[in-house]
Design a protein around this motif. Structure first.
Motif, short mmCIF file in Angstrom:
data_model
loop_
_atom_site.label_atom_id
_atom_site.label_comp_id
_atom_site.label_asym_id
_atom_site.label_seq_id
_atom_site.Cartn_x
_atom_site.Cartn_y
_atom_site.Cartn_z
N LYS A 42 0.83 -1.21 0.00
CA LYS A 42 0.00 0.00 0.00
C LYS A 42 0.86 1.26 0.00
O LYS A 42 0.57 2.22 -0.72
CB LYS A 42 -0.96 -0.01 1.19
N VAL A 43 1.94 1.27 0.77
CA VAL A 43 2.83 2.43 0.80
C VAL A 43 3.51 2.61 -0.55
O VAL A 43 3.55 3.72 -1.10
CB VAL A 43 3.89 2.29 1.92
N ALA A 44 4.02 1.53 -1.14
CA ALA A 44 4.70 1.62 -2.43
C ALA A 44 3.76 2.08 -3.54
O ALA A 44 4.10 2.95 -4.36
CB ALA A 44 5.34 0.26 -2.79
N VAL A 45 2.56 1.52 -3.58
CA VAL A 45 1.57 1.90 -4.60
C VAL A 45 1.13 3.35 -4.41
O VAL A 45 1.00 4.10 -5.37
CB VAL A 45 0.37 0.93 -4.59
N THR A 46 0.91 3.75 -3.16
CA THR A 46 0.53 5.13 -2.89
C THR A 46 1.61 6.09 -3.36
O THR A 46 1.32 7.13 -3.96
CB THR A 46 0.25 5.33 -1.38
N GLU A 47 2.86 5.76 -3.12
CA GLU A 47 3.97 6.61 -3.55
C GLU A 47 4.02 6.71 -5.08
O GLU A 47 4.17 7.80 -5.63
CB GLU A 47 5.29 6.09 -3.00
N ALA A 48 3.88 5.58 -5.76
CA ALA A 48 3.92 5.60 -7.23
C ALA A 48 2.75 6.42 -7.79
O ALA A 48 2.94 7.23 -8.71
CB ALA A 48 3.87 4.17 -7.78
N CYS A 49 1.57 6.24 -7.23
CA CYS A 49 0.40 7.00 -7.70
C CYS A 49 0.53 8.48 -7.34
O CYS A 49 0.13 9.36 -8.13
CB CYS A 49 -0.88 6.42 -7.12
N SER A 50 1.07 8.79 -6.18
CA SER A 50 1.28 10.18 -5.79
C SER A 50 2.25 10.87 -6.74
O SER A 50 2.08 12.06 -7.05
CB SER A 50 1.81 10.26 -4.36
N ASN A 51 3.25 10.15 -7.21
CA ASN A 51 4.17 10.72 -8.20
C ASN A 51 3.43 11.10 -9.47
O ASN A 51 3.69 12.15 -10.06
CB ASN A 51 5.30 9.74 -8.52
N VAL A 133 5.53 2.36 -13.87
CA VAL A 133 6.23 1.78 -12.73
C VAL A 133 5.62 0.41 -12.50
O VAL A 133 4.39 0.28 -12.36
CB VAL A 133 6.08 2.66 -11.47
N VAL A 134 6.47 -0.61 -12.45
CA VAL A 134 6.01 -1.96 -12.18
C VAL A 134 6.56 -2.37 -10.82
O VAL A 134 7.78 -2.38 -10.61
CB VAL A 134 6.48 -2.96 -13.26
N LEU A 135 5.65 -2.66 -9.89
CA LEU A 135 6.00 -3.09 -8.54
C LEU A 135 5.70 -4.58 -8.44
O LEU A 135 4.59 -5.01 -8.76
CB LEU A 135 5.19 -2.32 -7.51
N ILE A 136 6.67 -5.35 -7.99
CA ILE A 136 6.50 -6.81 -7.94
C ILE A 136 6.69 -7.28 -6.51
O ILE A 136 7.67 -6.95 -5.84
CB ILE A 136 7.52 -7.51 -8.87
N LYS A 137 5.71 -8.06 -6.04
CA LYS A 137 5.77 -8.63 -4.69
C LYS A 137 5.52 -10.13 -4.80
O LYS A 137 4.53 -10.56 -5.39
CB LYS A 137 4.72 -7.98 -3.78
N ARG A 138 6.43 -10.92 -4.23
CA ARG A 138 6.31 -12.38 -4.24
C ARG A 138 5.51 -12.81 -3.04
O ARG A 138 5.73 -12.35 -1.92
CB ARG A 138 7.70 -12.99 -4.22
N LEU A 139 4.58 -13.72 -3.29
CA LEU A 139 3.79 -14.29 -2.21
C LEU A 139 4.69 -15.20 -1.39
O LEU A 139 5.26 -16.16 -1.91
CB LEU A 139 2.59 -15.06 -2.77
N GLY A 140 4.83 -14.90 -0.08
CA GLY A 140 5.75 -15.61 0.79
C GLY A 140 5.35 -17.05 1.02
O GLY A 140 6.16 -17.95 0.97
N ARG A 141 4.10 -17.28 1.27
CA ARG A 141 3.64 -18.65 1.52
C ARG A 141 2.67 -19.02 0.41
O ARG A 141 1.85 -18.21 -0.02
CB ARG A 141 2.99 -18.77 2.87
N ILE A 142 2.76 -20.21 -0.01
CA ILE A 142 1.88 -20.67 -1.09
C ILE A 142 0.87 -21.64 -0.50
O ILE A 142 1.20 -22.76 -0.13
CB ILE A 142 2.70 -21.34 -2.22
#
Length: 146
Positions: A42-51, A133-142
């Protein structure tokens, strides 16, 4: 999770950030991300959108296109605008996430990109007919989420 993207086009105004964060939250919870991972995204996406809101369109109206897409166990969040944007003198350093210099030497305008790199598993910035901007997050547990 299926690999069909969820795509939104929304006016680039600050009032719409809560809508974007709500969609991200709903998708991330369903996928099984932890609370901490969701807050980081949420913080990363908010920052990218705020830019986009602050820099992409100047005084003109414009739009943010955001997509959420699964590729294997990675969630790709793409934030795109068609604006002219602002070109920083140290842009190549900023795009690398500022890892080559001490944080105290970073320009104020580059800290958002630095935060995105710190909070996400991978960040890509492309500038062609706007900024993507492409933000990538890996799902820790599958696990299968029902």
């Amino acid at each position: 999770m299926n690999n069909h993207p969820i795509v939104m086009t929304i006016p680039a105004i600050a009032d719409n950030l809560s809508i974007i964060r709500s969609v991200l939250y709903a998708l991330a919870v369903k996928a099984g991300f932890s609370y901490e991972e969701i807050e980081d995204m949420k913080v990363a996406v908010t920052e990218a959108c705020s830019n986009v809101i602050q820099h992409a369109y100047g005084d003109q109206e414009g739009f943010i296109r955001i997509s959420f897409q699964w590729k294997d166990v990675d969630l790709y969040i793409t934030i795109k605008d068609d604006g002219a944007g602002v070109r920083e003198e140290g842009e190549s350093t900023i795009r690398q996430g500022l890892h080559a210099i001490p944080l105290v030497e970073a320009s104020i305008g580059g800290l958002g990109i630095y935060m995105m790199h710190a909070l996400m598993d991978k960040v890509e910035v492309k500038r062609l007919n706007g900024t993507e901007v492409v933000l990538i997050k890996r799902l820790g547990r599958i696990e299968e989420i029902v």
